[in-house]
Design an enzyme around this catalytic site. Sequence first.
Site, PDB file in Angstrom:
ATOM      1  N   ASP A   9       8.094  -2.211  -3.280  1.00  0.00           N
ATOM      2  CA  ASP A   9       7.959  -0.758  -2.573  1.00  0.00           C
ATOM      3  C   ASP A   9       8.995  -1.223  -1.540  1.00  0.00           C
ATOM      4  O   ASP A   9       9.541  -2.431  -1.241  1.00  0.00           O
ATOM      5  CB  ASP A   9       5.880  -0.760  -1.847  1.00  0.00           C
ATOM      6  CG  ASP A   9       6.127  -0.208  -0.846  1.00  0.00           C
ATOM      7  OD1 ASP A   9       6.265   1.159  -1.150  1.00  0.00           O
ATOM      8  OD2 ASP A   9       5.236  -0.638   0.313  1.00  0.00           O
ATOM      9  N   ASP A  11       8.368   0.276   2.857  1.00  0.00           N
ATOM     10  CA  ASP A  11       7.241   0.399   3.848  1.00  0.00           C
ATOM     11  C   ASP A  11       6.237  -0.321   3.655  1.00  0.00           C
ATOM     12  O   ASP A  11       5.447  -0.627   2.991  1.00  0.00           O
ATOM     13  CB  ASP A  11       7.044   1.530   4.053  1.00  0.00           C
ATOM     14  CG  ASP A  11       8.275   2.561   4.496  1.00  0.00           C
ATOM     15  OD1 ASP A  11       9.095   2.643   5.491  1.00  0.00           O
ATOM     16  OD2 ASP A  11       8.517   3.680   3.772  1.00  0.00           O
ATOM     17  N   ASP A 172       2.069  -3.527  -1.085  1.00  0.00           N
ATOM     18  CA  ASP A 172       1.667  -3.943  -0.498  1.00  0.00           C
ATOM     19  C   ASP A 172       0.305  -2.743  -0.258  1.00  0.00           C
ATOM     20  O   ASP A 172      -1.237  -2.861   0.499  1.00  0.00           O
ATOM     21  CB  ASP A 172       1.250  -3.722   1.462  1.00  0.00           C
ATOM     22  CG  ASP A 172       1.914  -2.354   1.952  1.00  0.00           C
ATOM     23  OD1 ASP A 172       3.578  -1.699   1.477  1.00  0.00           O
ATOM     24  OD2 ASP A 172       1.772  -2.065   2.929  1.00  0.00           O
TER      25      ASP A 172
END
Length: 226
Positions: A9, A11, A172
């Site tokens: 991922d 951001d 996240d």
Amino acid sequence: MRAEALALDLDGTLVDSAPDIAAALAHALRAEHLDARFDLPTVRGWVGDGPDALIRRALAARGVTDPHPTLLRRLRSHFDKATLAAPLAHGTVFEGIEAVMGELARSLPLVVVTNKPTPLARAVLASAGLLPHCAAVMGADRPELRKPAPAMLLAACELCGVLPSRLLMVGDGPADVRAAAAAGCLMALAGWGYGGVEEPGPAVWRLQVPRQLLALLPPRAPTASH
């Protein structure tokens, strides 16, 4: 854990880009005379589902619950232009990420899989100095690709020539966990990121620092002694 490729991922996992996302959002709203100010923690909580969802959340917070499609298109255009003009002017690469990606990329293919559109993602990665470590960048350029849909992860598996059970998704947020589960991939939760995952499940590898990913590398052959 036997991962043969990594999907990362962007951001909240590779870069702390919330300040730049907040700046681009503020620019877009000002351009349409929608003077709404949102603090950084609020915007950070909206990050993860792509700019269209971000814009809708900002409008809803301002009381605009049914925005006209033309307004949404204009806001998105302003947002994209602001992001491309300053991809990482305010944010930073998370500590340890660049070194870890450099080491991993020598042994495993790294594919960035993000809900950010591909052109914006590539601009951020280039500004962060991370693009050379990436075998590919896959962004949610169409709504059906957006995580938690498994489409981009399955495409990453095909690109890397690995089974889903050998691809590790590192992210996240809830969309990352759900996408990995839908695709049948391994999952590692970046504890330094923006969070929002309350119960990721026992199959999720919880990371505290990026260097833990180096455990995926094959052991080095011992150096011959003389």
